[in-house]
Design an enzyme around this catalytic site. Structure first.
Site, PDB file in Angstrom:
ATOM      1  N   ASP A 177     -19.576  26.801  11.945  1.00 40.97           N
ATOM      2  CA  ASP A 177     -19.811  25.355  11.903  1.00 40.97           C
ATOM      3  C   ASP A 177     -18.529  24.651  11.438  1.00 40.97           C
ATOM      4  O   ASP A 177     -17.863  25.090  10.499  1.00 40.97           O
ATOM      5  CB  ASP A 177     -20.970  25.029  10.949  1.00 40.97           C
ATOM      6  CG  ASP A 177     -21.499  23.632  11.160  1.00 40.97           C
ATOM      7  OD1 ASP A 177     -22.625  23.493  11.654  1.00 40.97           O
ATOM      8  OD2 ASP A 177     -20.772  22.654  10.828  1.00 40.97           O
ATOM      9  N   HIS A 190     -28.372  20.085  21.595  1.00 41.95           N
ATOM     10  CA  HIS A 190     -28.289  21.344  22.358  1.00 41.95           C
ATOM     11  C   HIS A 190     -28.774  22.390  21.369  1.00 41.95           C
ATOM     12  O   HIS A 190     -28.179  22.555  20.284  1.00 41.95           O
ATOM     13  CB  HIS A 190     -26.844  21.595  22.821  1.00 41.95           C
ATOM     14  CG  HIS A 190     -26.627  22.879  23.551  1.00 41.95           C
ATOM     15  ND1 HIS A 190     -25.959  22.946  24.768  1.00 41.95           N
ATOM     16  CD2 HIS A 190     -26.963  24.149  23.239  1.00 41.95           C
ATOM     17  CE1 HIS A 190     -25.908  24.204  25.176  1.00 41.95           C
ATOM     18  NE2 HIS A 190     -26.507  24.960  24.247  1.00 41.95           N
ATOM     19  N   CYS A 226     -22.314  22.678  25.119  1.00 42.84           N
ATOM     20  CA  CYS A 226     -22.045  23.159  26.483  1.00 42.84           C
ATOM     21  C   CYS A 226     -20.542  23.341  26.678  1.00 42.84           C
ATOM     22  O   CYS A 226     -20.102  24.329  27.273  1.00 42.84           O
ATOM     23  CB  CYS A 226     -22.590  22.195  27.537  1.00 42.84           C
ATOM     24  SG  CYS A 226     -24.363  22.310  27.812  1.00 42.84           S
ATOM     25  N   HIS A 286     -29.731  25.026  18.734  1.00 39.45           N
ATOM     26  CA  HIS A 286     -28.903  25.927  17.932  1.00 39.45           C
ATOM     27  C   HIS A 286     -29.633  26.313  16.669  1.00 39.45           C
ATOM     28  O   HIS A 286     -30.420  25.535  16.127  1.00 39.45           O
ATOM     29  CB  HIS A 286     -27.555  25.285  17.587  1.00 39.45           C
ATOM     30  CG  HIS A 286     -27.670  23.948  16.933  1.00 39.45           C
ATOM     31  ND1 HIS A 286     -27.900  22.790  17.649  1.00 39.45           N
ATOM     32  CD2 HIS A 286     -27.604  23.570  15.637  1.00 39.45           C
ATOM     33  CE1 HIS A 286     -27.954  21.766  16.820  1.00 39.45           C
ATOM     34  NE2 HIS A 286     -27.794  22.216  15.589  1.00 39.45           N
ATOM     35  N   CYS A 335     -21.936  17.216  26.541  1.00 36.10           N
ATOM     36  CA  CYS A 335     -22.623  17.975  25.494  1.00 36.10           C
ATOM     37  C   CYS A 335     -21.586  18.884  24.844  1.00 36.10           C
ATOM     38  O   CYS A 335     -21.004  19.741  25.503  1.00 36.10           O
ATOM     39  CB  CYS A 335     -23.777  18.786  26.052  1.00 36.10           C
ATOM     40  SG  CYS A 335     -24.459  19.924  24.821  1.00 36.10           S
ATOM     41  N   GLY A 389     -33.088  15.810  11.204  1.00 37.03           N
ATOM     42  CA  GLY A 389     -31.650  15.774  10.951  1.00 37.03           C
ATOM     43  C   GLY A 389     -30.811  16.352  12.071  1.00 37.03           C
ATOM     44  O   GLY A 389     -29.661  16.713  11.856  1.00 37.03           O
TER      45      GLY A 389
HETATM   46  P1  5GP Z   1     -27.601  19.661  13.724  1.00 39.93           P
HETATM   47  O1  5GP Z   1     -27.553  18.577  12.709  1.00 39.93           O
HETATM   48  O2  5GP Z   1     -27.622  19.120  15.130  1.00 39.93           O
HETATM   49  O3  5GP Z   1     -28.664  20.682  13.464  1.00 39.93           O
HETATM   50  O4  5GP Z   1     -26.262  20.470  13.522  1.00 39.93           O
HETATM   51  C1  5GP Z   1     -25.123  20.299  14.298  1.00 39.93           C
HETATM   52  C2  5GP Z   1     -24.016  21.063  13.597  1.00 39.93           C
HETATM   53  O5  5GP Z   1     -22.933  21.203  14.507  1.00 39.93           O
HETATM   54  C3  5GP Z   1     -23.476  20.378  12.345  1.00 39.93           C
HETATM   55  O6  5GP Z   1     -23.617  21.252  11.224  1.00 39.93           O
HETATM   56  C4  5GP Z   1     -22.014  20.107  12.698  1.00 39.93           C
HETATM   57  O7  5GP Z   1     -21.153  20.290  11.599  1.00 39.93           O
HETATM   58  C5  5GP Z   1     -21.736  21.090  13.814  1.00 39.93           C
HETATM   59  N1  5GP Z   1     -20.759  20.631  14.788  1.00 39.93           N
HETATM   60  C6  5GP Z   1     -20.714  19.424  15.394  1.00 39.93           C
HETATM   61  N2  5GP Z   1     -19.687  19.360  16.244  1.00 39.93           N
HETATM   62  C7  5GP Z   1     -19.073  20.560  16.190  1.00 39.93           C
HETATM   63  C8  5GP Z   1     -17.921  21.107  16.861  1.00 39.93           C
HETATM   64  O8  5GP Z   1     -17.268  20.470  17.675  1.00 39.93           O
HETATM   65  N3  5GP Z   1     -17.586  22.388  16.547  1.00 39.93           N
HETATM   66  C9  5GP Z   1     -18.286  23.125  15.631  1.00 39.93           C
HETATM   67  N4  5GP Z   1     -17.865  24.376  15.413  1.00 39.93           N
HETATM   68  N5  5GP Z   1     -19.374  22.642  14.995  1.00 39.93           N
HETATM   69  C10 5GP Z   1     -19.755  21.376  15.265  1.00 39.93           C
HETATM   70 ZN    ZN Z   2     -25.531  21.429  26.055  1.00 40.14          ZN
END
Ligand code: 5GP
Ligand code: ZN
Length: 124
Positions: free
Chosen positions: A30, A108, A7, A110, A4, A103
């Site tokens: 992000d 995890h 995590c 957030h 994850c 989306g």
């Molecule tokens: P979700 O679509 O799950 O709501 O958003 C996940 C967010 O996590 C996306 O906006 C993506 O750009 C961000 N993200 C994914 N992997 C990483 C990472 O390794 N580091 C950071 N800082 N953001 C990440």
């Molecule tokens: Zn996690």
């Protein structure tokens, strides 16, 4: 949780541009921002989605919600109500994406906090 990404970020196994940390939460920029200011507020505990939360998570969710305006202010997109007839300024979106139709990419929990001067390139 193995494999994850959030995590691993919370455990400092992979780097992030962190802006806040306490015993329960971490917040970081992000990696693919949808707006001039885009950070994530993330519980250290692995909870896959908002739909997995129960009454037991109410305090944690409250803490996440209350942290958003504080960090938004620090990051430069705080909401300022208009005073004495003036225009309100600033502000941001707070978003939990849930599941495939929501989306969600990282399973995890957030909260996205997305703000800054418009127009933005993203639609999130
Ligand atoms: P979700 O679509 O799950 O709501 O958003 C996940 C967010 O996590 C996306 O906006 C993506 O750009 C961000 N993200 C994914 N992997 C990483 C990472 O390794 N580091 C950071 N800082 N953001 C990440
Ligand atoms: Zn996690």
């Amino acid at each position: 949780m193995e494999n994850c990404i959030f995590c691993k970020i919370a455990a400092k196994q992979i780097p992030s541009k962190a802006i806040y940390e306490d015993d329960d939460l971490i917040a970081f920029h992000d990696i693919n921002p949808a707006a001039p200011i885009h950070f994530l507020i993330v519980p250290k505990q692995h909870i896959p989605t908002l739909a997995d939360c129960t009454e037991a998570h109410a305090a944690l969710l409250g803490k996440m919600a209350l942290l958003a305006p504080r960090l938004a202010q620090e990051q430069g997109c705080g909401y300022q109500p208009g005073e004495q007839g003036g225009e309100a300024t600033g502000g941001y979106k707070t978003i939990f994406n849930v599941g495939p139709d929501g989306g969600q990419e990282v399973y995890h929990l957030h909260m996205h906090v997305i703000g800054g001067p418009r127009p933005w390139r993203g639609q999130r």
